[in-house]
Write a protein that holds these residues in place. Structure first.
Motif, PDB file in Angstrom:
ATOM      1  N   ARG A  53       3.437  -5.404   7.979  1.00 44.78           N
ATOM      2  CA  ARG A  53       2.144  -5.305   8.673  1.00 44.78           C
ATOM      3  C   ARG A  53       1.164  -4.434   7.886  1.00 44.78           C
ATOM      4  O   ARG A  53      -0.023  -4.738   7.805  1.00 44.78           O
ATOM      5  CB  ARG A  53       2.351  -4.735  10.075  1.00 44.78           C
ATOM      6  N   LYS A  54       1.662  -3.370   7.271  1.00 47.33           N
ATOM      7  CA  LYS A  54       0.795  -2.493   6.466  1.00 47.33           C
ATOM      8  C   LYS A  54       0.217  -3.217   5.258  1.00 47.33           C
ATOM      9  O   LYS A  54      -0.840  -2.838   4.759  1.00 47.33           O
ATOM     10  CB  LYS A  54       1.567  -1.249   6.017  1.00 47.33           C
ATOM     11  N   ARG A  55       0.913  -4.271   4.786  1.00 49.61           N
ATOM     12  CA  ARG A  55       0.416  -5.075   3.675  1.00 49.61           C
ATOM     13  C   ARG A  55      -0.394  -6.270   4.170  1.00 49.61           C
ATOM     14  O   ARG A  55      -0.799  -7.111   3.375  1.00 49.61           O
ATOM     15  CB  ARG A  55       1.580  -5.612   2.840  1.00 49.61           C
ATOM     16  N   GLY A  56      -0.583  -6.374   5.491  1.00 51.41           N
ATOM     17  CA  GLY A  56      -1.329  -7.490   6.049  1.00 51.41           C
ATOM     18  C   GLY A  56      -0.483  -8.721   6.297  1.00 51.41           C
ATOM     19  O   GLY A  56      -1.008  -9.807   6.530  1.00 51.41           O
ATOM     20  N   GLY A  57       0.826  -8.562   6.269  1.00 53.56           N
ATOM     21  CA  GLY A  57       1.737  -9.683   6.470  1.00 53.56           C
ATOM     22  C   GLY A  57       2.269  -9.756   7.884  1.00 53.56           C
ATOM     23  O   GLY A  57       1.811  -9.046   8.780  1.00 53.56           O
ATOM     24  N   ALA A  58       3.244 -10.633   8.070  1.00 59.54           N
ATOM     25  CA  ALA A  58       3.850 -10.832   9.383  1.00 59.54           C
ATOM     26  C   ALA A  58       5.359 -10.978   9.236  1.00 59.54           C
ATOM     27  O   ALA A  58       5.851 -11.407   8.189  1.00 59.54           O
ATOM     28  CB  ALA A  58       3.277 -12.075  10.047  1.00 59.54           C
ATOM     29  N   GLU A  79      12.663  -4.613  22.252  1.00 61.34           N
ATOM     30  CA  GLU A  79      11.686  -4.299  23.299  1.00 61.34           C
ATOM     31  C   GLU A  79      11.885  -2.883  23.831  1.00 61.34           C
ATOM     32  O   GLU A  79      10.921  -2.137  24.025  1.00 61.34           O
ATOM     33  CB  GLU A  79      11.791  -5.310  24.435  1.00 61.34           C
ATOM     34  N   VAL A  80      13.136  -2.491  24.037  1.00 60.86           N
ATOM     35  CA  VAL A  80      13.436  -1.136  24.510  1.00 60.86           C
ATOM     36  C   VAL A  80      12.962  -0.097  23.492  1.00 60.86           C
ATOM     37  O   VAL A  80      12.521   0.991  23.857  1.00 60.86           O
ATOM     38  CB  VAL A  80      14.955  -0.971  24.812  1.00 60.86           C
ATOM     39  N   CYS A  81      12.998  -0.453  22.228  1.00 61.70           N
ATOM     40  CA  CYS A  81      12.506   0.442  21.175  1.00 61.70           C
ATOM     41  C   CYS A  81      10.977   0.475  21.138  1.00 61.70           C
ATOM     42  O   CYS A  81      10.391   1.244  20.374  1.00 61.70           O
ATOM     43  CB  CYS A  81      13.049   0.004  19.815  1.00 61.70           C
ATOM     44  N   GLY A  82      10.341  -0.376  21.929  1.00 64.87           N
ATOM     45  CA  GLY A  82       8.877  -0.393  22.002  1.00 64.87           C
ATOM     46  C   GLY A  82       8.210  -1.082  20.832  1.00 64.87           C
ATOM     47  O   GLY A  82       7.061  -0.784  20.516  1.00 64.87           O
ATOM     48  N   ALA A  83       8.912  -2.023  20.189  1.00 61.21           N
ATOM     49  CA  ALA A  83       8.367  -2.603  18.958  1.00 61.21           C
ATOM     50  C   ALA A  83       8.320  -4.123  18.951  1.00 61.21           C
ATOM     51  O   ALA A  83       8.085  -4.719  17.896  1.00 61.21           O
ATOM     52  CB  ALA A  83       9.200  -2.113  17.785  1.00 61.21           C
ATOM     53  N   LEU A  84       8.496  -4.752  20.074  1.00 60.61           N
ATOM     54  CA  LEU A  84       8.513  -6.207  20.094  1.00 60.61           C
ATOM     55  C   LEU A  84       7.195  -6.805  19.606  1.00 60.61           C
ATOM     56  O   LEU A  84       7.174  -7.875  18.986  1.00 60.61           O
ATOM     57  CB  LEU A  84       8.855  -6.727  21.494  1.00 60.61           C
ATOM     58  N   ASP A  85       6.103  -6.083  19.817  1.00 61.21           N
ATOM     59  CA  ASP A  85       4.791  -6.588  19.393  1.00 61.21           C
ATOM     60  C   ASP A  85       4.606  -6.593  17.872  1.00 61.21           C
ATOM     61  O   ASP A  85       3.641  -7.158  17.372  1.00 61.21           O
ATOM     62  CB  ASP A  85       3.666  -5.803  20.057  1.00 61.21           C
ATOM     63  N   LEU A  86       5.527  -5.997  17.124  1.00 62.14           N
ATOM     64  CA  LEU A  86       5.456  -6.034  15.656  1.00 62.14           C
ATOM     65  C   LEU A  86       5.917  -7.382  15.097  1.00 62.14           C
ATOM     66  O   LEU A  86       5.725  -7.664  13.921  1.00 62.14           O
ATOM     67  CB  LEU A  86       6.335  -4.945  15.040  1.00 62.14           C
ATOM     68  N   LEU A 101      15.013  -3.599  11.332  1.00 61.16           N
ATOM     69  CA  LEU A 101      14.067  -4.713  11.460  1.00 61.16           C
ATOM     70  C   LEU A 101      12.649  -4.207  11.707  1.00 61.16           C
ATOM     71  O   LEU A 101      11.681  -4.745  11.159  1.00 61.16           O
ATOM     72  CB  LEU A 101      14.493  -5.645  12.599  1.00 61.16           C
ATOM     73  N   ILE A 102      12.532  -3.167  12.507  1.00 60.14           N
ATOM     74  CA  ILE A 102      11.221  -2.575  12.798  1.00 60.14           C
ATOM     75  C   ILE A 102      10.591  -2.031  11.519  1.00 60.14           C
ATOM     76  O   ILE A 102       9.396  -2.207  11.271  1.00 60.14           O
ATOM     77  CB  ILE A 102      11.346  -1.494  13.887  1.00 60.14           C
ATOM     78  N   SER A 103      11.404  -1.385  10.670  1.00 56.74           N
ATOM     79  CA  SER A 103      10.862  -0.846   9.413  1.00 56.74           C
ATOM     80  C   SER A 103      10.373  -1.970   8.505  1.00 56.74           C
ATOM     81  O   SER A 103       9.344  -1.835   7.836  1.00 56.74           O
ATOM     82  CB  SER A 103      11.893   0.023   8.698  1.00 56.74           C
ATOM     83  N   LEU A 104      11.090  -3.107   8.480  1.00 57.95           N
ATOM     84  CA  LEU A 104      10.643  -4.254   7.689  1.00 57.95           C
ATOM     85  C   LEU A 104       9.320  -4.795   8.224  1.00 57.95           C
ATOM     86  O   LEU A 104       8.396  -5.079   7.457  1.00 57.95           O
ATOM     87  CB  LEU A 104      11.694  -5.371   7.717  1.00 57.95           C
ATOM     88  N   ALA A 105       9.240  -4.926   9.543  1.00 60.20           N
ATOM     89  CA  ALA A 105       8.016  -5.456  10.161  1.00 60.20           C
ATOM     90  C   ALA A 105       6.841  -4.516   9.945  1.00 60.20           C
ATOM     91  O   ALA A 105       5.718  -4.953   9.654  1.00 60.20           O
ATOM     92  CB  ALA A 105       8.247  -5.693  11.653  1.00 60.20           C
TER      93      ALA A 105
END
Length: 121
Positions: free
Chosen positions: A68-73, A88-95, A60-64
């Protein structure tokens, strides 16, 4: 199982079952299909996820990250608190954007009629 559908602006991914190490072989193909659709918004429906480990979270993080690199969400819809905790434990919830208003449809169990286990004579 992972199903992908797309509209003119959104890619929706519906995940059913486990999103974990055992399912990882399908992640690269799915990620390539989602990225190839080039939609600005990716919605991940997690209403029917039974279990997610760090491998599923990394997918899921790789998809996000790609979005994001394409300016999407990327939006997580119907995510259980335990799944959000893994991300969150992976440190990526903000993505991710979290859809707090979505309510998953309840899964209804098949109608089971109780029978008398005593054999008739």
């Amino acid at each position: 199982m992972i199903e992908i559908s797309a509209s003119s602006t959104t890619t929706t991914i519906v995940v059913s079952g486990d999103l974990d190490l055992a399912e990882r072989d399908q992640f690269p193909e799915i990620a390539a299909r989602v990225v190839g659709l080039r939609r600005q918004l990716v919605v991940v429906d997690m209403c029917r996820v039974n279990f997610m480990d760090s491998t599923g979270a990394a997918f899921l993080i790789s998809l996000a990250d790609a979005g994001r690199k394409r300016g999407g969400a990327t939006v997580l819809r119907g995510a259980d608190p335990r799944d959000l905790f893994v991300i969150e434990v992976c440190g990526a919830l903000d993505l991710f954007r979290i859809d707090p208003d979505h309510r998953c449809e309840p899964v209804t169990a098949p109608d089971v009629t109780e029978t008398d286990p005593t054999p008739s004579i």
